[in-house]
Design a protein around this motif. Structure first.
Motif, short mmCIF file in Angstrom:
data_model
loop_
_atom_site.label_atom_id
_atom_site.label_comp_id
_atom_site.label_asym_id
_atom_site.label_seq_id
_atom_site.Cartn_x
_atom_site.Cartn_y
_atom_site.Cartn_z
N ASN A 17 -5.49 3.57 -1.32
CA ASN A 17 -4.65 2.47 -0.71
C ASN A 17 -5.02 2.57 0.95
O ASN A 17 -4.08 2.25 1.78
CB ASN A 17 -3.21 2.22 -0.97
N ARG A 48 -4.14 3.13 7.15
CA ARG A 48 -3.17 2.65 5.90
C ARG A 48 -2.61 1.29 6.32
O ARG A 48 -2.56 1.00 7.72
CB ARG A 48 -2.22 3.65 5.60
N ASN A 51 3.24 -0.68 7.28
CA ASN A 51 4.39 0.21 6.95
C ASN A 51 4.16 1.64 6.56
O ASN A 51 5.44 2.25 6.46
CB ASN A 51 4.95 -0.51 5.50
N TYR A 52 3.06 2.15 6.32
CA TYR A 52 3.17 3.65 6.16
C TYR A 52 3.48 4.25 7.34
O TYR A 52 3.77 5.44 7.61
CB TYR A 52 1.64 3.97 5.93
N MET A 59 2.86 11.25 6.61
CA MET A 59 1.85 10.91 5.61
C MET A 59 0.71 11.70 6.16
O MET A 59 0.27 12.25 7.23
CB MET A 59 1.47 9.43 5.82
N THR A 253 -3.24 -7.81 5.16
CA THR A 253 -2.67 -6.51 4.67
C THR A 253 -1.78 -7.18 3.16
O THR A 253 -1.64 -8.40 3.16
CB THR A 253 -1.46 -6.08 5.60
N ASP A 255 1.22 -6.96 2.63
CA ASP A 255 2.49 -7.78 2.95
C ASP A 255 2.20 -9.26 3.45
O ASP A 255 2.84 -10.12 3.39
CB ASP A 255 3.29 -6.80 4.23
N ASN A 308 -0.67 -2.68 -2.88
CA ASN A 308 0.80 -2.33 -2.30
C ASN A 308 0.76 -0.76 -2.18
O ASN A 308 -0.46 -0.11 -2.30
CB ASN A 308 1.85 -2.66 -3.31
N ASN A 309 1.93 -0.18 -1.78
CA ASN A 309 2.11 1.44 -1.53
C ASN A 309 1.71 2.20 -2.53
O ASN A 309 0.87 3.41 -2.65
CB ASN A 309 3.27 1.57 -1.03
N THR A 310 2.00 1.72 -3.94
CA THR A 310 1.68 2.40 -5.05
C THR A 310 0.59 2.34 -5.76
O THR A 310 -0.08 2.69 -6.85
CB THR A 310 2.94 2.38 -6.05
N ASN A 311 -0.20 1.32 -5.16
CA ASN A 311 -1.73 0.95 -5.47
C ASN A 311 -1.69 0.31 -6.99
O ASN A 311 -2.77 0.30 -7.69
CB ASN A 311 -2.62 2.30 -5.48
#
Length: 609
Positions: A17, A48, A51-52, A59, A253, A255, A308-311
């Protein structure tokens, strides 16, 4: 190989991601003295989603792939890269100048190049190259035979150091430009001869030392070391760097797409639910297609895909989607063929794209290729499960050995027998022997102290100590540096895999006792069956009619060897189907381009984006 590298970079973006801002070649191929068997050293800088960077959890600031004999791919997070840029990290300065660029899709690199002179520190960079030369000459260019490639490493670093000493500017990356500093025609002829050898020899080729070069290296290094202290130690504030980071995060992005659903062309439930392979605990994945706002499309900051964050929610920009469609990418063909009950939104313009118009014999390679990657993952888990790994990482001391009674013992044994502590010992190089040292102890000194064999548990190499004349060594020690490097790489890979693994899936694999990832093998057969259906029926069947058989594989009801025999039989059948298939050899690129232009034109004409 360029296509393979591009595919690997794309896979990294999808699995991690990330957005790769810049990717280049950094090793001997970029320097200009590759051997036929030189590997490809790919380096990249990535960002990234914003939000990361807003949370309190640190991270990882790097991403890499396991190194093999051909590819070495690794990258730095944008924040790490720019922090190092502030310190005039010469590796980053070299990457930005590489003559071989694999990815450069934004104005990030242009911005960095424009301020490089301001942030370049001649003293720090010259010290870096000087240290490289000193270590290479000391460790690799002694003895009756030396590695040819080490000569070029030393020559390039010395020339870069000389460039900085004389010109006080950023040295070029290419050896061909650096060597212009040398006016001696005899020396240039010698370099030409060595280059001819390097371009035809393998990486392990040994040659006899060249006195002319040995002398030049030493004399030039001495000159540079005299000049380095005269250069300023420049340290700038990050005033011009902050806007670069801010600009990166104004690109599209996940979002932003969620806040602007009018950019969506297609939104579907995908994965196990669409495949009819979902079980209790299965995630609900989503895939889709979006279109870039017109302003961003015509600018530098374009985005191929967002996640998204979890891909597990991934959306492709329509241009990237069409590009992958013409390559018969399985994920793309599956998305386009999603059953209607799993389509959450579909823009009327998507009716212009029909999957049957783009199916071709490329599907044999793409679907089977994905299937083999699943087999590789399944085998990889087998190795991980059965691999014995230390609870804590070994240190340099565990890879050191002392000559003892016509054999050897570990350094730790030797220290214990003699009741010594490593902190009380000192080392000096043994000339003409790589990674071999003379070993001393504090009790031999009348005054002063030794620095110890290593600086601490986190050290990645031994350290040397000054030893007074006349003091006899107590032992001869070897540090197996190559063995330590391999161990650290494997340990790091295992711990990263352990941290990232899906624990429920891992426990499921352990429970069926077959020691392979059954879910990967299930997808292997799903992909192979879909490949056969495309050749036989001319369309993509996403919702699987062979659910029962595939779930038996997932439940671990087959031995791995039995599955592999079935794979081989299946491949023979599929190859025959494609041999006699009426499918075209490849999709119609011109048709794809016409459709893409029509979609963009009509969408922008009917919107204010």
């Amino acid at each position: 190989m360029t296509d393979t590298i591009q595919q690997k970079l794309l896979e990294l973006e999808q699995t991690e991601n990330i957005k790769i801002l810049y990717a280049c070649e950094s090793g001997s191929r970029a320097w200009g003295f590759a051997s036929p068997d030189s590997d490809f050293d790919v380096r990249f800088i990535y960002a990234r989603p914003v939000n990361y960077y807003l949370g309190i959890t640190d991270m990882p600031d790097f991403v890499d792939l396991p190194i093999n004999d051909v590819l070495d791919i690794r990258g730095w997070d944008i924040r790490k890269a720019l922090k190092l840029f502030l310190k005039s990290n010469i590796s980053l300065f070299e990457w930005i100048q590489s003559p071989i660029v694999y990815r450069e899709g934004s104005d990030f690199t242009a911005d960095i190049r424009s301020i490089m002179p301001e942030y370049f520190s001649p003293r720090a960079s010259a010290n870096h190259y000087s240290s490289l030369v000193f270590n290479t000459v000391r460790d690799d260019l002694q003895g009756s035979e030396v590695k040819l490639k080490r000569y070029f490493y030393a020559l390039r670093s010395t020339l870069a150091c000389l460039w900085i000493a004389d010109r006080k500017t950023v040295p070029p990356m290419e050896f061909s430009k650096l060597r212009r500093l040398i006016s001696d025609t005899h020396f240039q002829d010698t370099l030409d001869d060595l280059l001819v050898q390097k371009q035809t020899a393998d990486e392990k080729t040994l040659i006899q030392p060249v006195p002319l070069i040995q002398t030049w290296l030493q004399d030039t290094l001495t000159y540079c070391q005299q000049q380095i202290p005269l250069h300023p130690s420049k340290r700038k504030q990050p005033d011009e760097i902050e806007p670069i980071v801010q600009k990166i995060h104004t690109i599209m992005t996940f979002d932003h797409l969620q806040q602007n659903p009018q950019l969506l062309l297609l939104d579907c439930i995908s994965g196990s639910t669409a495949y009819n392979l979902n079980v209790k605990g299965s995630d609900t994945d989503r895939k889709g297609i979006f279109i870039m706002p017109q302003k961003q499309l015509y600018g530098f900051t374009q985005t191929d895909q967002v996640a998204n964050n979890t891909n597990d929610e991934v959306y492709f920009e329509i241009g990237r989607f069409m590009e992958l469609l013409t390559k018969n990418n399985p994920n793309i063909l599956e998305l386009l063929s999603t059953p209607s009950q799993f389509v959450l939104y579909r823009h009327p313009l998507m009716d212009l794209i029909k999957p049957e118009d783009f199916l071709s014999k490329l599907c044999l390679d793409t679907f089977a290729g994905y299937a083999h990657s699943q087999i590789k993952k399944a085998r990889g888990l087998n190795k991980k499960i059965n691999k014995s790994i230390d609870e804590t990482c070994k240190t340099v001391l565990d890879f050191c050995y002392v000559i003892h009674d016509n054999g050897s013992i570990t350094l730790k044994e030797w220290l214990q027998v003699n009741n010594f502590e490593q902190q009380q010992c000192g080392l000096v190089n043994l000339d003409h022997f790589r990674d071999v040292y003379l070993l001393y102890h504090q009790k031999q000194l009348k005054a002063g102290y030794f620095r110890g064999i290593i600086s601490g548990a986190d050290a990645d190499d031994v350290q040397l100590s000054p030893v007074p004349e006349g003091v006899e060594h107590l032992a001869v020690m070897n540090f197996n540096k190559d063995g330590y490097s391999v161990y650290c790489k494997e340990y790091k890979e295992y711990r990263e895999w352990e941290a990232k693994r899906n624990e429920a899936r891992y426990q499921s694999t352990l429970s069926h006792g077959k020691s392979y990832d059954a879910k990967n093998m299930m997808h292997t057969f799903r992909l192979l069956n879909m490949a056969g259906e495309i050749a036989q029926y001319g369309h993509v069947i996403v919702n699987r009619p062979d659910r029962d058989f595939l779930l038996k594989i997932r439940n671990g009801e087959f031995e791995f060897d039995k599955l592999m025999n079935m794979v081989n039989e299946k491949m023979e059948q599929i190859n025959e189907l494609y041999r006699t298939s009426a499918l075209p050899n490849k999709p119609d690129l011109q048709k794809a381009e016409v459709i893409l232009l029509q979609i963009r034109t009509e969408f922008y004409e009917n919107s204010q984006l």
